[in-house]
Design a protein around this motif. Structure first.
Motif, PDB file in Angstrom:
ATOM      1  N   THR A  45       0.846  -1.190   0.000  1.00 12.93           N
ATOM      2  CA  THR A  45       0.000   0.000   0.000  1.00 12.93           C
ATOM      3  C   THR A  45       0.881   1.239   0.000  1.00 12.93           C
ATOM      4  O   THR A  45       1.571   1.513   0.988  1.00 12.93           O
ATOM      5  N   PRO A  46       0.930   1.976  -1.103  1.00  9.76           N
ATOM      6  CA  PRO A  46       1.780   3.172  -1.161  1.00  9.76           C
ATOM      7  C   PRO A  46       1.410   4.174  -0.062  1.00  9.76           C
ATOM      8  O   PRO A  46       0.233   4.341   0.276  1.00  9.76           O
ATOM      9  N   ARG A  47       2.423   4.796   0.503  1.00  3.11           N
ATOM     10  CA  ARG A  47       2.203   5.819   1.517  1.00  3.11           C
ATOM     11  C   ARG A  47       3.295   6.870   1.402  1.00  3.11           C
ATOM     12  O   ARG A  47       4.371   6.609   0.865  1.00  3.11           O
ATOM     13  N   GLU A  48       3.015   8.034   1.913  1.00  3.86           N
ATOM     14  CA  GLU A  48       3.978   9.125   1.845  1.00  3.86           C
ATOM     15  C   GLU A  48       5.215   8.789   2.678  1.00  3.86           C
ATOM     16  O   GLU A  48       5.105   8.273   3.796  1.00  3.86           O
ATOM     17  N   SER A  49       6.390   9.079   2.112  1.00  2.00           N
ATOM     18  CA  SER A  49       7.630   8.835   2.851  1.00  2.00           C
ATOM     19  C   SER A  49       8.743   9.697   2.280  1.00  2.00           C
ATOM     20  O   SER A  49       8.719  10.056   1.096  1.00  2.00           O
ATOM     21  N   VAL A  50       9.702  10.040   3.123  1.00  2.31           N
ATOM     22  CA  VAL A  50      10.905  10.759   2.706  1.00  2.31           C
ATOM     23  C   VAL A  50      12.102  10.067   3.335  1.00  2.31           C
ATOM     24  O   VAL A  50      12.112   9.808   4.544  1.00  2.31           O
ATOM     25  N   HIS A  51      13.091   9.747   2.518  1.00  2.00           N
ATOM     26  CA  HIS A  51      14.309   9.114   3.012  1.00  2.00           C
ATOM     27  C   HIS A  51      15.521   9.788   2.367  1.00  2.00           C
ATOM     28  O   HIS A  51      15.462  10.190   1.203  1.00  2.00           O
ATOM     29  N   LEU A  52      16.598   9.871   3.133  1.00  2.00           N
ATOM     30  CA  LEU A  52      17.871  10.372   2.618  1.00  2.00           C
ATOM     31  C   LEU A  52      18.835   9.196   2.560  1.00  2.00           C
ATOM     32  O   LEU A  52      19.095   8.558   3.577  1.00  2.00           O
ATOM     33  N   LEU A  53      19.334   8.897   1.372  1.00  2.00           N
ATOM     34  CA  LEU A  53      20.297   7.817   1.189  1.00  2.00           C
ATOM     35  C   LEU A  53      21.612   8.397   0.684  1.00  2.00           C
ATOM     36  O   LEU A  53      21.630   9.420   0.010  1.00  2.00           O
ATOM     37  N   GLY A  54      22.713   7.729   1.009  1.00  2.00           N
ATOM     38  CA  GLY A  54      24.028   8.296   0.756  1.00  2.00           C
ATOM     39  C   GLY A  54      24.528   8.123  -0.668  1.00  2.00           C
ATOM     40  O   GLY A  54      23.835   7.593  -1.552  1.00  2.00           O
ATOM     41  N   ALA A  55      25.753   8.553  -0.880  1.00  2.00           N
ATOM     42  CA  ALA A  55      26.403   8.438  -2.185  1.00  2.00           C
ATOM     43  C   ALA A  55      26.561   6.967  -2.553  1.00  2.00           C
ATOM     44  O   ALA A  55      26.775   6.114  -1.696  1.00  2.00           O
ATOM     45  N   PHE A  56      26.448   6.677  -3.841  1.00  2.00           N
ATOM     46  CA  PHE A  56      26.626   5.313  -4.364  1.00  2.00           C
ATOM     47  C   PHE A  56      25.668   4.314  -3.721  1.00  2.00           C
ATOM     48  O   PHE A  56      26.014   3.151  -3.527  1.00  2.00           O
TER      49      PHE A  56
END
Length: 379
Positions: A270-281
């Motif tokens: 079930t799609p839901r709102e989200s924000v994630h920060l992922l690093g280089a490479f």
């Protein structure tokens, strides 16, 4: 079966231990099919951001303990891999036989016979323990047969050593200060056995890839694996060998394969709102590739895939790449594509996770830029 890309990205975020934190480091590394380790700090960040309780240097400790190994693998880049993943992916890189191509021989100056001789000689040279690059090259150059390869053997790019790593003849050992060392998987990994054939390894590798990056096509799989250098009939055969273990699905008009055991779970996502920060490479973008326009808009590819092969840290909004970020001390700058804005309440949890992963007391969002931030080059 009809699926949506929103469902696919929701499922992948969970499979990648991004929306749900992961278990021990080796399990995280195995799930995402290895962690690119050209830049050690980026590899540590990838693992830390997926860990329930991130610890500084956790990946390095696992490498030292022999639960992981660091070697040239997919696309000829350095990766940290579990032994089981190495046994799946390395034979498929060896199957490309790129060192037998005239163009490779012209650039790197070694014939297939000379690569075969190196593959036999290096494990013998390393039999008494790890050696630095300088020590390994010196030992090899004691044999006049390798004299003309001296400059390439000394190169930090390791072009002549990559075919050896794909055949299980060497890998990285524990660093000596700032100097890397080389050893063999057999010496580093307890219970290491000879690598299987490509025919045996192929289906295992395909299943592992689809468990994290599915649904996907054979072409996408081999682009990630070898930049398309494997023979197309062989790649298709690896998929076909899985038989009923794979199911063909359709995502908004695109047909691709998924492990049958994952079909119900993905369909229920079930799609839901989200924000994630992922690093280089980060593997989240490297797995599908920066040319995947469902994941990364084509107009913004150059903001993520930068000069000198650098892959920028990414902002992932609802599963799609929506910008880049950089950290300067405790100050974090976010650059969303097309000048978009994110409410602080959506961004704050992701920023807090970065702080925890990197062992910082606090991280403050300094600015939200409308253009991508400056990313240092590794060239």
């Amino acid at each position: 079966m009809q699926l949506t890309w929103d469902q696919v990205f929701t499922w992948r975020l969970a499979r990648h231990y991004v929306s749900e934190s992961g278990p021990a480091v080796p399990a995280i590394v195995e799930r995402i099919c290895g962690v690119q380790a050209q830049v050690g700090s980026a590899a540590e960040t990838a693992v830390a951001l997926r860990s329930a309780k991130p610890e500084p240097g956790a990946l390095t400790r696992e490498l030292g303990a022999g639960t992981l190994l660091k070697t040239w693998a997919m696309r000829g880049t350095l990766h940290a891999l579990t032994p089981r993943s190495a046994a799946a992916f390395l034979p498929l890189m060896a199957a490309t036989r790129v060192w037998e191509k005239a163009s490779w021989q012209k650039v790197f100056g070694a014939t297939p016979a000379e690569v075969a001789a190196l593959t036999e000689a290096v494990p013998q040279v390393l039999a008494d323990g790890p050696l630095t690059r300088e020590e390994l090259v010196e030992a090899l150059l004691a044999d006049q047969a390798f004299h003309k390869l001296g400059e390439e053997l000394k190169s930090g790019w390791g072009a002549l050593l990559k075919p050896l790593s794909w055949q299980g003849a060497l890998c990285h050992g524990a660093a000596q200060g700032n100097r890397i060392t080389f050893t063999t998987p057999a010496q580093l990994i307890p219970g290491w056995t000879d690598l299987p054939t490509a025919e045996e390894a192929g289906p295992v590798a395909v299943a592992a890839y689809l468990a994290a990056y599915g649904p996907a096509t054979p072409e996408t799989f081999d682009a990630w694996l070898s930049r398309g250098n494997n023979r197309k009939p062989a790649v298709r055969a690896w998929f076909s060998a899985l038989g009923d273990a794979l199911t063909e699905v359709e995502i908004e008009g695109v047909r691709a394969y998924l492990r049958t055991e994952d079909v119900d779970e993905l369909a229920a996502a079930t799609p839901r709102e989200s924000v994630h920060l992922l690093g280089a490479f980060d593997q989240y973008v490297l797995g599908p590739g920066t040319k995947d326009t469902e994941l990364l808009p084509a107009a913004h590819r150059s903001e993520v895939s930068k000069k000198a092969g650098w892959i920028a840290p990414i902002v992932v909004v609802d599963g799609r790449i929506a910008g880049t970020w950089e950290l300067d001390g405790p100050d974090l700058s976010v650059a969303l594509f097309d000048g978009a804005k994110l409410p602080a309440k959506r961004l704050d949890p992701a920023v807090a996770r970065v702080a925890a992963a990197l062992g910082l007391d606090a991280v403050k969002v300094r600015s939200a830029q409308t253009r991508p931030p400056s990313i240092p080059s590794t060239g």
